[in-house]
Design a protein around this motif. Sequence first.
Motif, short mmCIF file in Angstrom:
data_model
loop_
_atom_site.label_atom_id
_atom_site.label_comp_id
_atom_site.label_asym_id
_atom_site.label_seq_id
_atom_site.Cartn_x
_atom_site.Cartn_y
_atom_site.Cartn_z
N PRO A 178 0.82 -1.23 0.02
CA PRO A 178 -0.03 0.06 -0.11
C PRO A 178 0.72 1.48 -0.07
N ALA A 179 1.95 1.29 0.83
CA ALA A 179 2.77 2.40 0.81
C ALA A 179 3.49 2.76 -0.50
N GLY A 180 4.13 1.61 -1.13
CA GLY A 180 4.81 1.96 -2.35
C GLY A 180 3.89 2.24 -3.65
N LEU B 155 9.64 -1.55 -7.95
CA LEU B 155 10.04 -2.91 -7.94
C LEU B 155 9.25 -3.63 -6.73
N GLU B 156 8.76 -4.64 -7.26
CA GLU B 156 8.07 -5.61 -6.11
C GLU B 156 8.65 -7.03 -6.49
N LYS B 157 8.99 -7.61 -5.22
CA LYS B 157 9.80 -8.82 -5.27
C LYS B 157 8.86 -9.93 -5.50
N THR B 158 7.50 -9.74 -5.21
CA THR B 158 6.80 -11.11 -5.25
C THR B 158 5.53 -10.85 -6.14
N PRO C 185 -1.60 -11.57 -7.72
CA PRO C 185 -2.23 -11.36 -6.19
C PRO C 185 -1.43 -12.27 -5.32
N ARG C 186 -1.48 -11.85 -4.10
CA ARG C 186 -0.87 -12.75 -2.72
C ARG C 186 -1.38 -12.22 -1.64
N ARG C 187 -1.71 -13.33 -0.75
CA ARG C 187 -2.33 -13.09 0.65
C ARG C 187 -1.19 -12.65 1.23
N LYS C 188 -1.57 -11.95 2.47
CA LYS C 188 -0.47 -11.55 3.42
C LYS C 188 -1.05 -11.53 4.87
N VAL C 189 -0.03 -11.64 6.10
CA VAL C 189 -0.36 -11.47 7.11
C VAL C 189 -0.82 -10.25 7.50
N CYS C 190 -2.26 -9.91 7.63
CA CYS C 190 -2.74 -8.87 8.04
C CYS C 190 -4.07 -8.65 8.39
N GLY C 191 -4.87 -8.03 9.10
CA GLY C 191 -6.24 -8.11 9.56
C GLY C 191 -6.95 -7.37 8.53
N GLU C 192 -6.73 -6.70 7.36
CA GLU C 192 -7.18 -6.18 6.30
C GLU C 192 -8.07 -5.12 6.42
N PHE C 193 -8.05 -4.70 7.62
CA PHE C 193 -9.09 -3.51 7.97
C PHE C 193 -8.48 -2.35 7.62
N LEU C 194 -9.26 -1.40 6.82
CA LEU C 194 -8.79 -0.19 6.46
C LEU C 194 -9.71 1.10 6.94
N GLY D 10 -9.35 -8.05 1.63
CA GLY D 10 -8.30 -8.84 1.59
C GLY D 10 -7.12 -8.12 0.78
N ARG D 11 -5.81 -8.27 1.22
CA ARG D 11 -4.60 -7.76 0.69
C ARG D 11 -4.52 -8.21 -0.69
N GLU D 12 -4.96 -9.50 -1.05
CA GLU D 12 -4.95 -9.86 -2.43
C GLU D 12 -5.67 -9.19 -3.21
N VAL E 76 13.67 -7.89 -7.23
CA VAL E 76 14.12 -7.63 -6.06
C VAL E 76 15.18 -6.51 -5.84
N ALA E 77 15.11 -5.58 -5.27
CA ALA E 77 15.99 -4.59 -4.79
C ALA E 77 17.17 -5.01 -4.00
N SER E 78 18.24 -5.32 -4.36
CA SER E 78 19.24 -6.06 -3.64
C SER E 78 20.23 -5.10 -2.98
N GLY F 93 5.68 3.80 4.95
CA GLY F 93 5.00 2.61 5.50
C GLY F 93 5.71 2.04 6.39
N ASN F 94 5.69 0.81 6.67
CA ASN F 94 6.30 0.01 7.72
C ASN F 94 7.84 0.30 7.63
N THR F 95 8.46 0.59 6.48
CA THR F 95 9.85 0.93 6.44
C THR F 95 10.18 2.21 6.96
N GLU G 197 -4.04 -0.10 12.08
CA GLU G 197 -3.91 1.34 11.33
C GLU G 197 -2.71 1.38 10.40
N GLY G 198 -1.96 0.17 10.17
CA GLY G 198 -0.88 -0.08 9.45
C GLY G 198 -0.99 0.44 8.08
N ILE G 199 -2.17 0.02 7.55
CA ILE G 199 -2.32 0.07 6.07
C ILE G 199 -2.65 1.66 5.77
N SER G 200 -3.47 2.01 6.77
CA SER G 200 -3.88 3.48 6.46
C SER G 200 -2.76 4.46 6.82
C1 LIG Z 1 -1.18 -9.65 12.61
C2 LIG Z 1 -1.30 -8.20 11.69
C3 LIG Z 1 -2.55 -7.72 11.69
C4 LIG Z 1 -2.53 -6.46 11.01
N1 LIG Z 1 -3.79 -5.95 10.75
C5 LIG Z 1 -3.80 -4.88 10.14
C6 LIG Z 1 -5.09 -4.29 9.87
O1 LIG Z 1 -6.28 -5.06 10.04
N2 LIG Z 1 -5.21 -2.91 9.50
C7 LIG Z 1 -4.11 -2.31 9.13
O2 LIG Z 1 -4.27 -0.96 8.48
N3 LIG Z 1 -3.09 -2.71 9.25
C8 LIG Z 1 -2.75 -3.85 9.70
N4 LIG Z 1 -1.60 -4.54 9.88
C9 LIG Z 1 -0.36 -3.78 9.63
C10 LIG Z 1 0.02 -3.59 8.01
O3 LIG Z 1 -0.34 -5.13 7.42
C11 LIG Z 1 1.18 -3.08 7.58
O4 LIG Z 1 1.22 -1.90 8.35
C12 LIG Z 1 1.00 -2.70 5.99
O5 LIG Z 1 1.12 -4.02 5.38
C13 LIG Z 1 2.12 -1.83 5.73
O6 LIG Z 1 2.02 -1.46 4.14
P1 LIG Z 1 3.81 -1.58 3.54
O7 LIG Z 1 3.28 -1.05 1.98
O8 LIG Z 1 4.42 -0.56 4.35
O9 LIG Z 1 4.40 -2.72 3.87
P2 LIG Z 1 3.90 -4.26 2.92
O10 LIG Z 1 2.59 -4.46 2.90
O11 LIG Z 1 4.75 -4.97 3.64
O12 LIG Z 1 4.52 -3.98 1.38
C14 LIG Z 1 6.18 -4.17 1.10
C15 LIG Z 1 6.17 -4.85 -0.16
O13 LIG Z 1 7.53 -4.73 -0.41
C16 LIG Z 1 8.05 -5.78 -1.04
N5 LIG Z 1 9.29 -6.13 -0.99
C17 LIG Z 1 10.14 -6.35 0.22
N6 LIG Z 1 11.41 -6.41 0.07
C18 LIG Z 1 11.71 -6.21 -1.30
C19 LIG Z 1 12.83 -5.80 -2.19
N7 LIG Z 1 13.97 -5.90 -1.71
N8 LIG Z 1 12.55 -5.52 -3.39
C20 LIG Z 1 11.34 -5.26 -4.03
N9 LIG Z 1 10.14 -5.46 -3.14
C21 LIG Z 1 10.36 -5.73 -1.88
C22 LIG Z 1 7.11 -6.92 -0.39
O14 LIG Z 1 6.95 -8.15 -1.42
C23 LIG Z 1 5.53 -6.23 -0.21
O15 LIG Z 1 4.92 -6.49 -1.27
C24 LIG Z 1 -1.47 -5.86 10.33
C25 LIG Z 1 -0.34 -6.32 10.69
C26 LIG Z 1 0.02 -7.54 11.44
C27 LIG Z 1 1.46 -8.23 11.49
#
Ligand SMILES: Cc1cc2nc3c(=O)[nH]c(=O)nc-3n(C[C@H](O)[C@H](O)[C@H](O)COP(=O)(O)OP(=O)(O)OC[C@H]3O[C@@H](n4cnc5c(N)ncnc54)[C@H](O)[C@@H]3O)c2cc1C
Length: 400
Positions: A12-14, A31-34, A37-46, A101-103, A125-127, A293-295, A305-308
Amino acid sequence: MIYDALVIGGGPAGATVAWLLARSGWSVVLLEKTVFPRRKVCGEFLSATSLPLLRMLGVEKMFLDMAGPPVQHVGLYAGARILSAPMPVATETGAWGRALGREHLDCMLLNGARQAGVEVMQPCVASKLAIDHGIQVCTVQQPGKDRGFEVQARVTVAAHGSWGKGRLPTHIPGRKPEPSDLLAFKGNFMRTALPASLMPLLAFPGGYGGMVHTDHGRVSLSCCIRRDVLQQCRRGPEPHRAAAKAVLAHIMAHCYGVQSALDGAHAEGAWLSAGPIQPGIRALHKDGIFAVGNTAGEAHPVVAEGISMAMQGAWLLADLLITGRNEIRRGNTRATGSAYARAWRRHFAPRLRSAALFAQLAMAPAATRILLPLFQYIPGLLAGCTRLSGKTTAVIPVSA
Ligand SMILES: Cc1cc2nc3c(=O)[nH]c(=O)nc-3n(C[C@H](O)[C@H](O)[C@H](O)COP(=O)(O)OP(=O)(O)OC[C@H]3O[C@@H](n4cnc5c(N)ncnc54)[C@H](O)[C@@H]3O)c2cc1C
């Protein structure tokens, strides 16, 4: 070719920052390494605070059509207690958040970015990242190919999340496993008895989680659990049971609400696991590399709140980059970087702090014993906590 911006990561951030920059005329490579669509560990609430951004990007209707029902109640499942209170509406939209769903969500955003002109390289992959005469030079690896290639840009946006390991300057250094590490799990269920408009927080010894109705009639159950508590759960009567099964048994034993919601339900798809999660704030800008984002920073997911935060942080960054474009073209990213770091901290640091407090309270049985009666008799407290987590206040006002 030297792109205006290189974005690492298509979550979502990128995808959001790339999309916003491209619609302002920037040349952007992502650049996206996966493979999506892919599922992800996340509650999926926005949260509803991100709906204005989706509207601006032209995908709000698509999101609302696909997502689960509006989440109008916040709840707390702890021990035998099942508490709920009205979810406050977002100040500017008067709407409620929903889960998708994140997919679906991540594809929707990345496709939008692509259509806006972003060059998406996937799976790539950005290495490695270096600076040569003020230009960002990224080494890119493609799965199955021995030789990498290089991509050049004026600025880099690091949006690769917080779980990856590697040699990028924005990767979090590896460390030894600790008993207090929080490991994350997520499963989807069909035919649950969870009320459609309710998103309960699950509080149990050594962890916390959440449940919510997401798309296609599914419910997501996501949680974090301490490494040492997980190990104890797996030492029980069936020592070899899979980690996810042990986690679910632990949650059901300590949250009656989950037991009753899942009575008669069945799991859909495999359980996913990730982690340890890395809550905290990191370097937001250095040498032309902007973290988002999470970075940039990660709140305990107890607040969902992480996606938001990822999308709104991306909006904030894109706005500042667009404003500072002329300086950036002259090779000066420092002023934009400082402004971004200040704004990011002002908007998000308080949320990270309240999330950390809620997480500690939810995981500690003694704290929940003391607090539960308070939440029961003062329902406004639950709604108050929701406000502190940032669910009602947008970072960039709708009028912007
Ligand atoms: C258990 C759990 C439940 C959660 N529930 C919620 C929720 O309900 N609501 C909510 O808002 N947030 C929730 N979150 C938080 C949320 O999932 C994250 O904050 C959010 O995914 C962050 O988005 P992002 O774009 O920063 O990173 P990500 O979603 O992690 O995306 C990063 C992307 O970068 C790619 N990538 C990584 N390394 C490289 C590389 N070297 N080169 C190229 N690509 C790369 C990855 O494949 C990935 O697709 C939850 C988190 C957890 C752990």
